[in-house]
Design a protein around this motif. Structure first.
Motif, PDB file in Angstrom:
ATOM      1  N   VAL A 274     126.344  70.174   1.143  1.00  0.00           N
ATOM      2  CA  VAL A 274     125.666  69.461   0.054  1.00  0.00           C
ATOM      3  C   VAL A 274     125.264  70.461  -1.040  1.00  0.00           C
ATOM      4  O   VAL A 274     125.396  70.175  -2.236  1.00  0.00           O
ATOM      5  N   ASP A 275     124.832  71.659  -0.637  1.00  0.00           N
ATOM      6  CA  ASP A 275     124.497  72.702  -1.626  1.00  0.00           C
ATOM      7  C   ASP A 275     125.730  73.057  -2.463  1.00  0.00           C
ATOM      8  O   ASP A 275     125.639  73.212  -3.680  1.00  0.00           O
ATOM      9  N   ALA A 276     126.865  73.187  -1.800  1.00  0.00           N
ATOM     10  CA  ALA A 276     128.106  73.533  -2.517  1.00  0.00           C
ATOM     11  C   ALA A 276     128.453  72.434  -3.520  1.00  0.00           C
ATOM     12  O   ALA A 276     128.807  72.707  -4.671  1.00  0.00           O
ATOM     13  N   GLY A 277     128.320  71.193  -3.094  1.00  0.00           N
ATOM     14  CA  GLY A 277     128.620  70.058  -3.977  1.00  0.00           C
ATOM     15  C   GLY A 277     127.641  69.987  -5.137  1.00  0.00           C
ATOM     16  O   GLY A 277     128.023  69.691  -6.279  1.00  0.00           O
ATOM     17  N   ALA A 278     126.374  70.285  -4.851  1.00  0.00           N
ATOM     18  CA  ALA A 278     125.365  70.231  -5.914  1.00  0.00           C
ATOM     19  C   ALA A 278     125.638  71.320  -6.944  1.00  0.00           C
ATOM     20  O   ALA A 278     125.495  71.102  -8.155  1.00  0.00           O
ATOM     21  N   ALA A 279     126.069  72.496  -6.486  1.00  0.00           N
ATOM     22  CA  ALA A 279     126.308  73.615  -7.414  1.00  0.00           C
ATOM     23  C   ALA A 279     127.472  73.305  -8.368  1.00  0.00           C
ATOM     24  O   ALA A 279     127.339  73.478  -9.587  1.00  0.00           O
ATOM     25  N   ILE A 280     128.580  72.816  -7.839  1.00  0.00           N
ATOM     26  CA  ILE A 280     129.723  72.537  -8.734  1.00  0.00           C
ATOM     27  C   ILE A 280     129.412  71.328  -9.616  1.00  0.00           C
ATOM     28  O   ILE A 280     129.778  71.295 -10.790  1.00  0.00           O
ATOM     29  N   SER A 281     128.675  70.356  -9.074  1.00  0.00           N
ATOM     30  CA  SER A 281     128.326  69.178  -9.883  1.00  0.00           C
ATOM     31  C   SER A 281     127.406  69.587 -11.029  1.00  0.00           C
ATOM     32  O   SER A 281     127.522  69.072 -12.144  1.00  0.00           O
ATOM     33  N   SER A 282     126.514  70.524 -10.742  1.00  0.00           N
ATOM     34  CA  SER A 282     125.607  70.989 -11.786  1.00  0.00           C
ATOM     35  C   SER A 282     126.423  71.686 -12.881  1.00  0.00           C
ATOM     36  O   SER A 282     126.200  71.474 -14.073  1.00  0.00           O
ATOM     37  N   HIS A 283     127.413  72.478 -12.485  1.00  0.00           N
ATOM     38  CA  HIS A 283     128.264  73.112 -13.501  1.00  0.00           C
ATOM     39  C   HIS A 283     128.977  72.049 -14.350  1.00  0.00           C
ATOM     40  O   HIS A 283     129.111  72.202 -15.563  1.00  0.00           O
ATOM     41  N   GLN A 285     127.965  69.146 -14.917  1.00  0.00           N
ATOM     42  CA  GLN A 285     126.936  68.312 -15.551  1.00  0.00           C
ATOM     43  C   GLN A 285     127.068  66.834 -15.220  1.00  0.00           C
ATOM     44  O   GLN A 285     127.039  65.971 -16.095  1.00  0.00           O
ATOM     45  N   ARG A 286     127.289  66.586 -13.930  1.00  0.00           N
ATOM     46  CA  ARG A 286     127.278  65.205 -13.466  1.00  0.00           C
ATOM     47  C   ARG A 286     126.856  65.187 -12.002  1.00  0.00           C
ATOM     48  O   ARG A 286     127.015  66.196 -11.311  1.00  0.00           O
ATOM     49  N   PRO A 287     126.291  64.078 -11.536  1.00  0.00           N
ATOM     50  CA  PRO A 287     125.873  64.057 -10.134  1.00  0.00           C
ATOM     51  C   PRO A 287     127.082  64.032  -9.202  1.00  0.00           C
ATOM     52  O   PRO A 287     128.175  63.607  -9.606  1.00  0.00           O
ATOM     53  N   PRO A 288     126.918  64.503  -7.949  1.00  0.00           N
ATOM     54  CA  PRO A 288     128.040  64.457  -7.004  1.00  0.00           C
ATOM     55  C   PRO A 288     128.501  63.020  -6.789  1.00  0.00           C
ATOM     56  O   PRO A 288     127.676  62.110  -6.728  1.00  0.00           O
ATOM     57  N   ASN A 289     129.812  62.837  -6.690  1.00  0.00           N
ATOM     58  CA  ASN A 289     130.358  61.509  -6.434  1.00  0.00           C
ATOM     59  C   ASN A 289     130.488  61.325  -4.920  1.00  0.00           C
ATOM     60  O   ASN A 289     131.590  61.182  -4.384  1.00  0.00           O
ATOM     61  N   SER A 290     129.349  61.385  -4.258  1.00  0.00           N
ATOM     62  CA  SER A 290     129.303  61.236  -2.805  1.00  0.00           C
ATOM     63  C   SER A 290     128.012  60.521  -2.455  1.00  0.00           C
ATOM     64  O   SER A 290     126.931  60.949  -2.861  1.00  0.00           O
ATOM     65  N   ARG A 291     128.144  59.437  -1.711  1.00  0.00           N
ATOM     66  CA  ARG A 291     126.946  58.684  -1.326  1.00  0.00           C
ATOM     67  C   ARG A 291     126.081  59.511  -0.393  1.00  0.00           C
ATOM     68  O   ARG A 291     124.860  59.536  -0.511  1.00  0.00           O
ATOM     69  N   ALA A 292     126.718  60.196   0.565  1.00  0.00           N
ATOM     70  CA  ALA A 292     125.939  60.980   1.530  1.00  0.00           C
ATOM     71  C   ALA A 292     125.207  62.115   0.816  1.00  0.00           C
ATOM     72  O   ALA A 292     124.021  62.358   1.073  1.00  0.00           O
ATOM     73  N   ALA A 293     125.898  62.802  -0.100  1.00  0.00           N
ATOM     74  CA  ALA A 293     125.254  63.907  -0.823  1.00  0.00           C
ATOM     75  C   ALA A 293     124.081  63.387  -1.646  1.00  0.00           C
ATOM     76  O   ALA A 293     123.001  63.989  -1.668  1.00  0.00           O
ATOM     77  N   THR A 294     124.275  62.251  -2.319  1.00  0.00           N
ATOM     78  CA  THR A 294     123.202  61.684  -3.143  1.00  0.00           C
ATOM     79  C   THR A 294     121.997  61.357  -2.275  1.00  0.00           C
ATOM     80  O   THR A 294     120.855  61.705  -2.610  1.00  0.00           O
TER      81      THR A 294
END
Ligand code: HMG
Ligand code: MG
Length: 302
Positions: A274-283, A285-294
């Motif tokens: 989830v940290d990895a997904g949050a980092a690339i999503s932050s780059h 500039q959009r939220p992760p497209n994953s229900r579990a991550a959200t």
């Protein structure tokens, strides 16, 4: 029903995930993503593509990305190679695995790699042979195994044909791709069964884009057949530039949540994922497209 007790995921986010991004993602960001993915326990990562930069500008930095990765023991780094020129890049970069990518649809083959299915196989044959001679694993991806953006529904016989042709040229593992995410569980099972006529259960994987929200259901349907290899994309990133409207692969976070919830091992640490997904999503500039991550990020925040 006996489901697999363990699943091997191939993380395709750095490649399938990012190839469709309009803004060029700097090589350092791609390298950081690969590092975070291996920190989370991913052991097979599709890093980039040695393709024509005119066709896919986002992958033009393939050599730099491969050179910048701190390799970890036990992790396999894969790259896409459509032809001998791509293989030369892959060899120079020290890839462990290459992927030749064809299609069960003639129209998609032309749009994506500018040749017919038959020509693609002729082109892949020397690539597969040269890679194997060097001990590099050769995977094949078959696009549009259920539906095609140009031809509509695709019959399982077409998948079987391409699987057979790939087997004949020395491809060792085949990925059954639902490129535009129109597959539903029974149709996906038929496509997998077509590939299974030529490849062992251990040598077939599912690659499902989630455009219509069917990818998790299709993953479960694949597990029911005993399939235990899947390609997934961190934060649900991606799409193919030559399949308009197709969204990303099923999110790695969602698949890991599903599998762990069913007691199926992946070797992956969901929190770090989830940290990895949050980092690339932050780059991006959009939220992760994953229900579990959200859900997990919301839970952390509360
Ligand atoms: P072409 O234009 O027919 O190729 O493209 P060509 O051999 O005539 O060469 C034209 C130019 O491209 C030349 O440069 C070559 O040097 C260069 P120029 O002389 O004009 O300056 N070139 C290359 N450059 C770097 N690396 C190479 C390479 N090959 C040629 N390997 C080609 C044919 C296959 C190259 C092109 O169509 C191409 O690169 N296509 C890639 C498309 C792609 O990457 N699509 C996305 C990946 S597939 C996917 O996402 C689906 C998947 O996820 C499964 C699923 O979901 O379905 C795998
Ligand atoms: Mg794909």
């Amino acid at each position: 029903m006996q489901l697999p007790s363990r699943v091997q995921l191939v993380e395709v986010g750095p490649r399938d995930g990012l190839q469709n991004e309009k803004q060029l993602v700097p090589a350092e960001v791609k390298i950081d993503l690969v590092h975070r993915l291996q920190d989370a326990g991913l052991t097979e990562i599709e890093v980039t593509s040695f393709v024509s930069p005119k066709w896919v500008p986002q992958m033009a930095d393939a050599a730099a990305v491969m050179a910048g990765i701190e390799r970890r023991k036990g992790v396999r780094y894969a790259v896409l190679t459509p032809n001998m020129q791509g293989l030369e890049g892959a060899l120079a970069s020290g890839a462990d695995e290459i992927v030749v990518f064809g299609a069960a649809s003639e129209a998609f083959s032309r749009k994506n790699i500018n040749c017919s299915i038959a020509e693609s196989i002729e082109r892949f044959a020397p690539v597969a042979q040269a890679a194997r001679a060097r001990g590099i694993t050769v995977r094949g991806a078959i696009s549009c195994t259920v539906g095609c953006p140009y031809e509509g529904e695709i019959a399982p016989e077409r998948v079987e044909l391409v699987a057979r042709l790939m087997k004949e040229i020395g491809v060792q593992h085949v990925g059954v791709a639902d490129t535009i995410g129109v597959g539903t569980p029974r149709k996906v099972q038929r496509a997998l069964e077509a590939a299974l006529r030529h490849f062992e259960l251990d040598a077939v994987s599912g690659h499902y884009h989630d455009t219509y929200g069917q990818a998790l259901a299709n993953t479960l349907a694949s597990l029911e057949l005993g399939i235990w290899h899947f390609d997934t994309s961190i934060a649900g990133l991606g799409g193919c530039p030559y399949a308009k409207g197709a969204t990303g692969n099923v999110a790695t976070e969602d698949v890991v949540f599903l599998l762990h919830g069913m007691g199926i091992e992946t070797g992956i640490d969901l929190d770090r994922l989830v940290d990895a997904g949050a980092a690339i999503s932050s780059h991006l500039q959009r939220p992760p497209n994953s229900r579990a991550a959200t859900a997990l990020l919301n839970k952390r925040a509360s």
